[in-house]
Design a protein around this motif. Sequence first.
Motif, PDB file in Angstrom:
ATOM      1  N   SER A  68      -7.061   2.579  -2.175  1.00 14.56           N
ATOM      2  CA  SER A  68      -6.619   2.534  -3.577  1.00 14.56           C
ATOM      3  C   SER A  68      -5.834   1.281  -3.906  1.00 14.56           C
ATOM      4  N   LYS A  69      -5.380   0.574  -2.873  1.00 15.32           N
ATOM      5  CA  LYS A  69      -4.649  -0.674  -3.133  1.00 15.32           C
ATOM      6  C   LYS A  69      -4.641  -1.539  -1.874  1.00 15.32           C
ATOM      7  N   GLY A  70      -4.033  -2.710  -2.001  1.00 12.06           N
ATOM      8  CA  GLY A  70      -3.814  -3.581  -0.844  1.00 12.06           C
ATOM      9  C   GLY A  70      -5.080  -3.979  -0.111  1.00 12.06           C
ATOM     10  N   ILE A  71      -4.975  -3.997   1.199  1.00 11.06           N
ATOM     11  CA  ILE A  71      -6.061  -4.485   2.050  1.00 11.06           C
ATOM     12  C   ILE A  71      -7.313  -3.602   1.929  1.00 11.06           C
ATOM     13  N   GLY A  72      -7.113  -2.279   1.900  1.00 11.48           N
ATOM     14  CA  GLY A  72      -8.257  -1.360   1.825  1.00 11.48           C
ATOM     15  C   GLY A  72      -9.059  -1.553   0.552  1.00 11.48           C
ATOM     16  N   LYS A  73      -8.354  -1.746  -0.554  1.00  9.65           N
ATOM     17  CA  LYS A  73      -9.044  -1.965  -1.831  1.00  9.65           C
ATOM     18  C   LYS A  73      -9.838  -3.279  -1.782  1.00  9.65           C
ATOM     19  N   SER A  99      -7.955   7.719  -0.494  1.00  8.80           N
ATOM     20  CA  SER A  99      -6.508   7.643  -0.243  1.00  8.80           C
ATOM     21  C   SER A  99      -5.979   8.998  -0.709  1.00  8.80           C
ATOM     22  N   ARG A 100      -4.668   9.164  -0.815  1.00 11.86           N
ATOM     23  CA  ARG A 100      -4.181  10.513  -1.131  1.00 11.86           C
ATOM     24  C   ARG A 100      -4.261  10.876  -2.601  1.00 11.86           C
ATOM     25  N   LYS A 101      -4.261   9.877  -3.495  1.00 13.59           N
ATOM     26  CA  LYS A 101      -4.152  10.195  -4.933  1.00 13.59           C
ATOM     27  C   LYS A 101      -5.464   9.970  -5.689  1.00 13.59           C
ATOM     28  N   GLN A 102      -6.057  11.087  -6.135  1.00 15.50           N
ATOM     29  CA  GLN A 102      -7.363  11.021  -6.813  1.00 15.50           C
ATOM     30  C   GLN A 102      -7.322  10.164  -8.085  1.00 15.50           C
ATOM     31  N   HIS A 146      -6.036  13.043   2.612  1.00 13.65           N
ATOM     32  CA  HIS A 146      -4.913  12.628   3.455  1.00 13.65           C
ATOM     33  C   HIS A 146      -5.493  12.495   4.868  1.00 13.65           C
ATOM     34  N   VAL A 147      -5.409  11.305   5.463  1.00 12.97           N
ATOM     35  CA  VAL A 147      -6.080  11.132   6.759  1.00 12.97           C
ATOM     36  C   VAL A 147      -5.444  11.962   7.879  1.00 12.97           C
ATOM     37  N   GLY A 148      -4.209  12.431   7.638  1.00 14.21           N
ATOM     38  CA  GLY A 148      -3.561  13.251   8.654  1.00 14.21           C
ATOM     39  C   GLY A 148      -3.935  14.724   8.581  1.00 14.21           C
ATOM     40  N   ALA A 183      -5.948   3.182   6.408  1.00 13.81           N
ATOM     41  CA  ALA A 183      -4.701   3.850   5.999  1.00 13.81           C
ATOM     42  C   ALA A 183      -3.733   3.916   7.176  1.00 13.81           C
ATOM     43  N   ALA A 184      -2.473   3.652   6.902  1.00 16.67           N
ATOM     44  CA  ALA A 184      -1.469   3.705   7.971  1.00 16.67           C
ATOM     45  C   ALA A 184      -0.105   3.987   7.369  1.00 16.67           C
ATOM     46  N   THR A 185       0.852   4.248   8.262  1.00 15.70           N
ATOM     47  CA  THR A 185       2.212   4.497   7.796  1.00 15.70           C
ATOM     48  C   THR A 185       3.217   3.824   8.725  1.00 15.70           C
ATOM     49  N   ILE A 229      -8.097  -1.200  11.251  1.00 12.13           N
ATOM     50  CA  ILE A 229      -7.111  -2.186  10.816  1.00 12.13           C
ATOM     51  C   ILE A 229      -5.836  -1.966  11.634  1.00 12.13           C
ATOM     52  N   SER A 230      -5.629  -2.870  12.556  1.00 10.14           N
ATOM     53  CA  SER A 230      -4.465  -2.802  13.436  1.00 10.14           C
ATOM     54  C   SER A 230      -3.359  -3.664  12.850  1.00 10.14           C
ATOM     55  N   SER A 231      -2.678  -4.449  13.675  1.00 15.82           N
ATOM     56  CA  SER A 231      -1.600  -5.324  13.177  1.00 15.82           C
ATOM     57  C   SER A 231      -1.193  -6.285  14.283  1.00 15.82           C
ATOM     58  N   THR A 257       1.360  -7.053   0.216  1.00 14.46           N
ATOM     59  CA  THR A 257       0.978  -5.737  -0.334  1.00 14.46           C
ATOM     60  C   THR A 257       2.258  -4.907  -0.477  1.00 14.46           C
ATOM     61  N   LYS A 258       2.089  -3.722  -1.015  1.00 17.00           N
ATOM     62  CA  LYS A 258       3.209  -2.784  -1.150  1.00 17.00           C
ATOM     63  C   LYS A 258       3.802  -2.458   0.230  1.00 17.00           C
ATOM     64  N   PHE A 259       2.912  -2.317   1.211  1.00 21.10           N
ATOM     65  CA  PHE A 259       3.284  -1.923   2.571  1.00 21.10           C
ATOM     66  C   PHE A 259       4.314  -2.890   3.174  1.00 21.10           C
ATOM     67  N   SER A 260       4.151  -4.177   2.869  1.00 18.97           N
ATOM     68  CA  SER A 260       5.001  -5.196   3.494  1.00 18.97           C
ATOM     69  C   SER A 260       6.120  -5.660   2.551  1.00 18.97           C
ATOM     70  N   GLN A 261       6.293  -4.930   1.451  1.00 16.04           N
ATOM     71  CA  GLN A 261       7.207  -5.396   0.390  1.00 16.04           C
ATOM     72  C   GLN A 261       8.625  -5.689   0.904  1.00 16.04           C
TER      73      GLN A 261
HETATM   74  N1  LIG Z   1       0.505  -5.718   4.580  1.00 15.75           N
HETATM   75  C1  LIG Z   1       0.744  -6.228   5.785  1.00 15.75           C
HETATM   76  O1  LIG Z   1       1.511  -7.207   5.942  1.00 15.75           O
HETATM   77  C2  LIG Z   1       0.040  -5.658   6.994  1.00 15.75           C
HETATM   78  C3  LIG Z   1       0.173  -6.349   8.193  1.00 15.75           C
HETATM   79  C4  LIG Z   1      -0.460  -5.852   9.322  1.00 15.75           C
HETATM   80  C5  LIG Z   1      -1.221  -4.705   9.243  1.00 15.75           C
HETATM   81  N2  LIG Z   1      -1.332  -4.053   8.058  1.00 15.75           N
HETATM   82  C6  LIG Z   1      -2.162  -2.846   8.039  1.00 15.75           C
HETATM   83  O2  LIG Z   1      -3.068  -2.922   6.962  1.00 15.75           O
HETATM   84  C7  LIG Z   1      -3.418  -1.596   6.546  1.00 15.75           C
HETATM   85  C8  LIG Z   1      -3.309  -1.478   5.030  1.00 15.75           C
HETATM   86  O3  LIG Z   1      -2.005  -1.821   4.634  1.00 15.75           O
HETATM   87  P1  LIG Z   1      -1.662  -2.415   3.200  1.00 15.75           P
HETATM   88  O4  LIG Z   1      -0.677  -3.481   3.446  1.00 15.75           O
HETATM   89  O5  LIG Z   1      -2.896  -2.703   2.455  1.00 15.75           O
HETATM   90  O6  LIG Z   1      -0.876  -1.148   2.571  1.00 15.75           O
HETATM   91  P2  LIG Z   1      -0.761  -0.620   1.048  1.00 15.75           P
HETATM   92  O7  LIG Z   1      -0.986  -1.703   0.073  1.00 15.75           O
HETATM   93  O8  LIG Z   1       0.535   0.107   1.020  1.00 15.75           O
HETATM   94  O9  LIG Z   1      -1.968   0.423   0.927  1.00 15.75           O
HETATM   95  C9  LIG Z   1      -2.006   1.551   1.754  1.00 15.75           C
HETATM   96  C10 LIG Z   1      -3.164   2.423   1.357  1.00 15.75           C
HETATM   97  O10 LIG Z   1      -3.248   3.544   2.222  1.00 15.75           O
HETATM   98  C11 LIG Z   1      -3.183   4.762   1.457  1.00 15.75           C
HETATM   99  N3  LIG Z   1      -2.550   5.762   2.307  1.00 15.75           N
HETATM  100  C12 LIG Z   1      -1.297   5.763   2.776  1.00 15.75           C
HETATM  101  N4  LIG Z   1      -1.081   6.844   3.533  1.00 15.75           N
HETATM  102  C13 LIG Z   1      -2.238   7.546   3.543  1.00 15.75           C
HETATM  103  C14 LIG Z   1      -2.650   8.767   4.144  1.00 15.75           C
HETATM  104  N5  LIG Z   1      -1.813   9.500   4.897  1.00 15.75           N
HETATM  105  N6  LIG Z   1      -3.923   9.189   3.941  1.00 15.75           N
HETATM  106  C15 LIG Z   1      -4.763   8.459   3.190  1.00 15.75           C
HETATM  107  N7  LIG Z   1      -4.438   7.312   2.584  1.00 15.75           N
HETATM  108  C16 LIG Z   1      -3.175   6.862   2.769  1.00 15.75           C
HETATM  109  C17 LIG Z   1      -2.435   4.354   0.187  1.00 15.75           C
HETATM  110  O11 LIG Z   1      -2.712   5.168  -0.947  1.00 15.75           O
HETATM  111  P3  LIG Z   1      -1.925   6.543  -1.270  1.00 15.75           P
HETATM  112  O12 LIG Z   1      -0.468   6.239  -1.148  1.00 15.75           O
HETATM  113  O13 LIG Z   1      -2.348   6.901  -2.656  1.00 15.75           O
HETATM  114  O14 LIG Z   1      -2.400   7.521  -0.256  1.00 15.75           O
HETATM  115  C18 LIG Z   1      -3.044   2.978  -0.046  1.00 15.75           C
HETATM  116  O15 LIG Z   1      -4.335   3.086  -0.597  1.00 15.75           O
HETATM  117  C19 LIG Z   1      -2.516  -0.655   7.342  1.00 15.75           C
HETATM  118  O16 LIG Z   1      -3.224  -0.176   8.449  1.00 15.75           O
HETATM  119  C20 LIG Z   1      -1.374  -1.555   7.814  1.00 15.75           C
HETATM  120  O17 LIG Z   1      -0.803  -1.095   9.010  1.00 15.75           O
HETATM  121  C21 LIG Z   1      -0.716  -4.493   6.920  1.00 15.75           C
END
Ligand SMILES: NC(=O)c1ccc[n+]([C@@H]2O[C@H](COP(=O)([O-])OP(=O)(O)OC[C@H]3O[C@@H](n4cnc5c(N)ncnc54)[C@H](OP(=O)(O)O)[C@@H]3O)[C@@H](O)[C@H]2O)c1
Length: 255
Positions: free
Chosen positions: A21-26, A43-46, A69-71, A97-99, A145-147, A195-199
Amino acid sequence: MKEEKNCLRLDGKTAVITGASKGIGKAIAYAFGLAGARVVISSRKQERLDVVAAEFEKDGITALPFAAHVGDADQRRQLISRTVEAFGKIDILVNNAATNPVFGPLETISLEAADKTLQINLLAPFALSNAVLPHMPEGGSIIHISSVEGERPGKYMGMYSVSKAALSMLTRIQAGEWAERGIRVNGIAPGLIRTKFSQALWDNEKIYQYALRRIPLRRMGRPEEIAALALFLASDMASYVTGSIYTADGGYLAQ
Ligand SMILES: NC(=O)c1ccc[n+]([C@@H]2O[C@H](COP(=O)([O-])OP(=O)(O)OC[C@H]3O[C@@H](n4cnc5c(N)ncnc54)[C@H](OP(=O)(O)O)[C@@H]3O)[C@@H](O)[C@H]2O)c1
């Protein structure tokens, strides 16, 4: 001689992308869609997925938005069955998807937080891959998608690093076991991507400047720069590529 295989097209292929829905996956889903794949975005939100699917459709992409929800084992099963019902097979799976629920020294991480990290970042990709396998024809491609944090210990990201390191090993084991089925498995280890994840790493000027000093290219990456690598790994151009982790990190790990 012109070789039809030599292009980054995914026509006729179905791809499931988690966290789309956002970030790298989108960005990955969009790149795959533009390359001709039918994309199942999850992702979790339809509601958010519906918006993304409508955006994609404007560009001629066939997108099926499906919240899961992948979990959650049940929701994973529904994601796979709905995809197979709609498209008959799954050629590409991107476990994205990751956390990272905690930031701090190991001894402050609760067992619950550690368990959640491993469930979402490692066991969900493991379970989803197994569930997809019966529906994945020869020529299929799985991308985790690792890191960079899984390749080198990251400060205060302990369990996240452990989960991503284990995901890299899962990549290699799957590649070895599933090669005889004609399925390739690879990983991507992004560096700092905006992305939001790394904010937390780019929102604070002091932390951001510290992070940039450790990246030889002196900038963050863009989600599209990870999608480009994923597109290559998903395509037939990568037909001899399996069992490896590819970094896209501005040179971070090379130092
Ligand atoms: N950004 C970085 O700097 C960075 C660096 C290294 C690796 N990564 C990896 O890249 C991947 C994507 O990260 P991103 O930066 O693109 O993050 P992001 O922008 O926060 O996006 C995360 C996505 O995952 C979904 N998501 C989160 N928890 C979920 C769950 N339990 N089940 C299903 N969907 C879920 C979110 O949507 P909902 O919240 O609606 O579910 C959203 O679509 C991850 O594996 C992360 O570890 C990121």
